[in-house]
Motif scaffolding. Structure first.
Motif, PDB file in Angstrom:
ATOM      1  N   MET A   1       8.579  -8.521   0.475  1.00  0.00           N
ATOM      2  CA  MET A   1       8.313  -7.089   0.287  1.00  0.00           C
ATOM      3  C   MET A   1       9.151  -6.559  -0.878  1.00  0.00           C
ATOM      4  SD  MET A   1       8.234  -5.618   4.163  1.00  0.00           S
ATOM      5  CE  MET A   1       6.947  -6.052   5.335  1.00  0.00           C
ATOM      6  N   GLU A   2      10.411  -6.963  -0.929  1.00  0.00           N
ATOM      7  CA  GLU A   2      11.294  -6.495  -1.998  1.00  0.00           C
ATOM      8  C   GLU A   2      10.822  -7.002  -3.360  1.00  0.00           C
ATOM      9  OE1 GLU A   2      16.007  -6.386  -3.238  1.00  0.00           O
ATOM     10  OE2 GLU A   2      15.355  -7.765  -1.681  1.00  0.00           O
ATOM     11  N   GLN A   3      10.539  -8.296  -3.455  1.00  0.00           N
ATOM     12  CA  GLN A   3      10.125  -8.871  -4.749  1.00  0.00           C
ATOM     13  C   GLN A   3       8.815  -8.287  -5.237  1.00  0.00           C
ATOM     14  OE1 GLN A   3      10.230 -13.129  -4.046  1.00  0.00           O
ATOM     15  NE2 GLN A   3      12.226 -13.275  -5.051  1.00  0.00           N
ATOM     16  N   GLN A   4       7.832  -8.200  -4.369  1.00  0.00           N
ATOM     17  CA  GLN A   4       6.542  -7.651  -4.796  1.00  0.00           C
ATOM     18  C   GLN A   4       6.669  -6.151  -5.101  1.00  0.00           C
ATOM     19  OE1 GLN A   4       3.071  -8.877  -2.682  1.00  0.00           O
ATOM     20  NE2 GLN A   4       3.774 -10.999  -2.513  1.00  0.00           N
ATOM     21  N   GLY A   5       7.521  -5.472  -4.354  1.00  0.00           N
ATOM     22  CA  GLY A   5       7.769  -4.062  -4.632  1.00  0.00           C
ATOM     23  C   GLY A   5       8.404  -3.868  -5.996  1.00  0.00           C
ATOM     24  N   GLN A   6       9.378  -4.692  -6.327  1.00  0.00           N
ATOM     25  CA  GLN A   6      10.030  -4.604  -7.638  1.00  0.00           C
ATOM     26  C   GLN A   6       9.026  -4.834  -8.763  1.00  0.00           C
ATOM     27  OE1 GLN A   6      13.232  -7.412  -6.989  1.00  0.00           O
ATOM     28  NE2 GLN A   6      14.693  -5.771  -6.593  1.00  0.00           N
ATOM     29  N   ALA A   7       8.096  -5.758  -8.557  1.00  0.00           N
ATOM     30  CA  ALA A   7       7.072  -6.022  -9.578  1.00  0.00           C
ATOM     31  C   ALA A   7       6.167  -4.795  -9.757  1.00  0.00           C
ATOM     32  CB  ALA A   7       6.246  -7.251  -9.187  1.00  0.00           C
ATOM     33  N   LEU A   8       5.767  -4.151  -8.657  1.00  0.00           N
ATOM     34  CA  LEU A   8       4.935  -2.946  -8.750  1.00  0.00           C
ATOM     35  C   LEU A   8       5.677  -1.810  -9.451  1.00  0.00           C
ATOM     36  CD1 LEU A   8       3.239  -2.774  -5.213  1.00  0.00           C
ATOM     37  CD2 LEU A   8       2.067  -3.033  -7.410  1.00  0.00           C
ATOM     38  N   LEU A   9       6.954  -1.655  -9.131  1.00  0.00           N
ATOM     39  CA  LEU A   9       7.755  -0.602  -9.754  1.00  0.00           C
ATOM     40  C   LEU A   9       7.915  -0.846 -11.251  1.00  0.00           C
ATOM     41  CD1 LEU A   9      10.292  -0.360  -6.843  1.00  0.00           C
ATOM     42  CD2 LEU A   9       8.926   1.563  -7.678  1.00  0.00           C
ATOM     43  N   GLU A  10       8.107  -2.088 -11.620  1.00  0.00           N
ATOM     44  CA  GLU A  10       8.236  -2.421 -13.057  1.00  0.00           C
ATOM     45  C   GLU A  10       6.936  -2.122 -13.796  1.00  0.00           C
ATOM     46  OE1 GLU A  10       9.106  -6.411 -15.617  1.00  0.00           O
ATOM     47  OE2 GLU A  10      10.339  -6.094 -13.824  1.00  0.00           O
ATOM     48  N   GLN A  11       5.809  -2.454 -13.187  1.00  0.00           N
ATOM     49  CA  GLN A  11       4.502  -2.164 -13.806  1.00  0.00           C
ATOM     50  C   GLN A  11       4.318  -0.662 -14.012  1.00  0.00           C
ATOM     51  OE1 GLN A  11       1.476  -3.853 -11.272  1.00  0.00           O
ATOM     52  NE2 GLN A  11       2.201  -5.957 -11.585  1.00  0.00           N
ATOM     53  N   ALA A  12       4.922   0.135 -13.156  1.00  0.00           N
ATOM     54  CA  ALA A  12       4.813   1.601 -13.240  1.00  0.00           C
ATOM     55  C   ALA A  12       5.881   2.199 -14.157  1.00  0.00           C
ATOM     56  CB  ALA A  12       4.915   2.204 -11.846  1.00  0.00           C
ATOM     57  N   HIS A  13       6.633   1.346 -14.865  1.00  0.00           N
ATOM     58  CA  HIS A  13       7.692   1.758 -15.796  1.00  0.00           C
ATOM     59  C   HIS A  13       8.849   2.462 -15.098  1.00  0.00           C
ATOM     60  CE1 HIS A  13       4.953   0.528 -18.922  1.00  0.00           C
ATOM     61  NE2 HIS A  13       4.040   1.344 -18.424  1.00  0.00           N
TER      62      HIS A  13
ATOM     63  N   GLN B   1       0.835  -1.207   0.000  1.00  0.00           N
ATOM     64  CA  GLN B   1       0.000   0.000   0.000  1.00  0.00           C
ATOM     65  C   GLN B   1       0.871   1.259   0.000  1.00  0.00           C
ATOM     66  OE1 GLN B   1      -2.393  -0.746   3.491  1.00  0.00           O
ATOM     67  NE2 GLN B   1      -4.091  -1.607   2.304  1.00  0.00           N
ATOM     68  N   ASP B   2       1.925   1.259   0.824  1.00  0.00           N
ATOM     69  CA  ASP B   2       2.838   2.409   0.850  1.00  0.00           C
ATOM     70  C   ASP B   2       3.444   2.645  -0.525  1.00  0.00           C
ATOM     71  OD1 ASP B   2       2.420   2.820   3.541  1.00  0.00           O
ATOM     72  OD2 ASP B   2       4.377   2.039   4.186  1.00  0.00           O
ATOM     73  N   LEU B   3       3.908   1.568  -1.153  1.00  0.00           N
ATOM     74  CA  LEU B   3       4.548   1.716  -2.460  1.00  0.00           C
ATOM     75  C   LEU B   3       3.540   2.136  -3.523  1.00  0.00           C
ATOM     76  CD1 LEU B   3       7.054   1.606  -4.184  1.00  0.00           C
ATOM     77  CD2 LEU B   3       6.727  -0.870  -4.429  1.00  0.00           C
ATOM     78  N   SER B   4       2.363   1.566  -3.495  1.00  0.00           N
ATOM     79  CA  SER B   4       1.324   1.960  -4.458  1.00  0.00           C
ATOM     80  C   SER B   4       0.994   3.442  -4.315  1.00  0.00           C
ATOM     81  CB  SER B   4       0.057   1.120  -4.255  1.00  0.00           C
ATOM     82  OG  SER B   4       0.311  -0.220  -4.580  1.00  0.00           O
ATOM     83  N   HIS B   5       0.923   3.910  -3.080  1.00  0.00           N
ATOM     84  CA  HIS B   5       0.655   5.328  -2.827  1.00  0.00           C
ATOM     85  C   HIS B   5       1.796   6.184  -3.388  1.00  0.00           C
ATOM     86  CE1 HIS B   5      -0.880   8.481   0.313  1.00  0.00           C
ATOM     87  NE2 HIS B   5      -0.923   8.924  -0.911  1.00  0.00           N
ATOM     88  N   ALA B   6       3.039   5.758  -3.158  1.00  0.00           N
ATOM     89  CA  ALA B   6       4.197   6.501  -3.669  1.00  0.00           C
ATOM     90  C   ALA B   6       4.191   6.542  -5.193  1.00  0.00           C
ATOM     91  CB  ALA B   6       5.490   5.862  -3.161  1.00  0.00           C
ATOM     92  N   ILE B   7       3.895   5.415  -5.822  1.00  0.00           N
ATOM     93  CA  ILE B   7       3.847   5.351  -7.290  1.00  0.00           C
ATOM     94  C   ILE B   7       2.757   6.280  -7.829  1.00  0.00           C
ATOM     95  CG2 ILE B   7       3.250   3.837  -9.230  1.00  0.00           C
ATOM     96  CD1 ILE B   7       4.759   1.575  -7.674  1.00  0.00           C
ATOM     97  N   ALA B   8       1.626   6.345  -7.127  1.00  0.00           N
ATOM     98  CA  ALA B   8       0.517   7.197  -7.567  1.00  0.00           C
ATOM     99  C   ALA B   8       0.888   8.684  -7.554  1.00  0.00           C
ATOM    100  CB  ALA B   8      -0.706   6.948  -6.682  1.00  0.00           C
ATOM    101  N   LEU B   9       1.924   9.048  -6.810  1.00  0.00           N
ATOM    102  CA  LEU B   9       2.363  10.442  -6.769  1.00  0.00           C
ATOM    103  C   LEU B   9       3.120  10.841  -8.039  1.00  0.00           C
ATOM    104  CD1 LEU B   9       3.474  10.553  -3.031  1.00  0.00           C
ATOM    105  CD2 LEU B   9       1.446  11.631  -4.029  1.00  0.00           C
ATOM    106  N   GLU B  10       3.409   9.871  -8.885  1.00  0.00           N
ATOM    107  CA  GLU B  10       3.996  10.076 -10.211  1.00  0.00           C
ATOM    108  C   GLU B  10       5.292  10.880 -10.173  1.00  0.00           C
ATOM    109  OE1 GLU B  10       0.766  11.697 -12.554  1.00  0.00           O
ATOM    110  OE2 GLU B  10       0.016   9.677 -12.965  1.00  0.00           O
TER     111      GLU B  10
END
Length: 198
Positions: free
Chosen positions: A76-88, A34-43
């Protein structure tokens, strides 16, 4: 932090970094996502995403809070990396992710063993003397009051070390291998003044 980021965007900054830690005390995998998704949403164009480490001589090192176990940290690291990759946001360093061509120039310089000038209380620096081709590291007074008292006389450096060739090779390798792309032999020679065979 969010207000500062939104203000920076509003006044025209287009290349903004956000630092985000995971594996915080009692943090769950869902909370980390959730923290990472929120950070990614800040673009932002750059995101530093790294695991909390407890450094010696800190309060938390001596009064250890309950931290997630190693397996949970790995998830946390692996799932975070996947979210970051999806966000380009592409990983170019152990804990640094950016949009294409938005890597942090300061970080790249540091990890590629470039020179930098540390200014201010507690600042560290690395400089190459172009006449002698010798590399030194220095540290300035850590306590702001002491730093300010010494600043007028130019006596703010508390430690300066001339690096031996073995130190240079070790430091170059320790820094460069934080980057995903490795290095060229010409960069090694340029930044160290040594032959790559060293």
């Amino acid at each position: 932090a969010i207000t500062a980021l939104e203000t920076a965007k509003k006044i025209g900054f287009t290349n903004i970094n956000l630092d985000l830690m995971y594996a915080l005390p009692e943090q769950t995998l869902v909370q980390a996502q959730q923290d990472l998704s929120h950070a990614i949403a800040l673009e932002t164009s750059h995101l530093s995403y790294y695991q909390l480490t407890l450094e010696p001589n800190t309060y938390f090192y001596h009064h250890r809070p309950p931290l997630p176990n190693n397996d949970l940290c790995g998830d946390m690291e692996q799932q975070g990396q996947a979210l970051l990759e999806q966000a380009h946001l592409q990983q170019y360093e152990i804990s640094a992710y950016s949009l294409k061509d938005k890597q942090c120039r300061h970080n790249l310089n540091y990890w590629q063993f470039g020179d930098y000038l540390g200014i201010g209380a507690g600042a560290h620096g690395k400089l190459t003397n172009i006449e002698t081709n010798k590399i030194s590291r220095f540290v300035r007074h850590r306590i702001p009051e002491s730093y300010m008292q010494k600043a007028g006389s130019g006596d703010v450096i508390v430690e300066e070390k001339l690096l031996a060739d073995d130190d240079i090779v070790l430091e170059f390798m320790m820094n460069i291998f934080r980057l995903k792309d490795g290095f060229s032999s010409s960069l090694f020679a340029q930044r160290t003044g040594l032959a790559v065979e060293e």
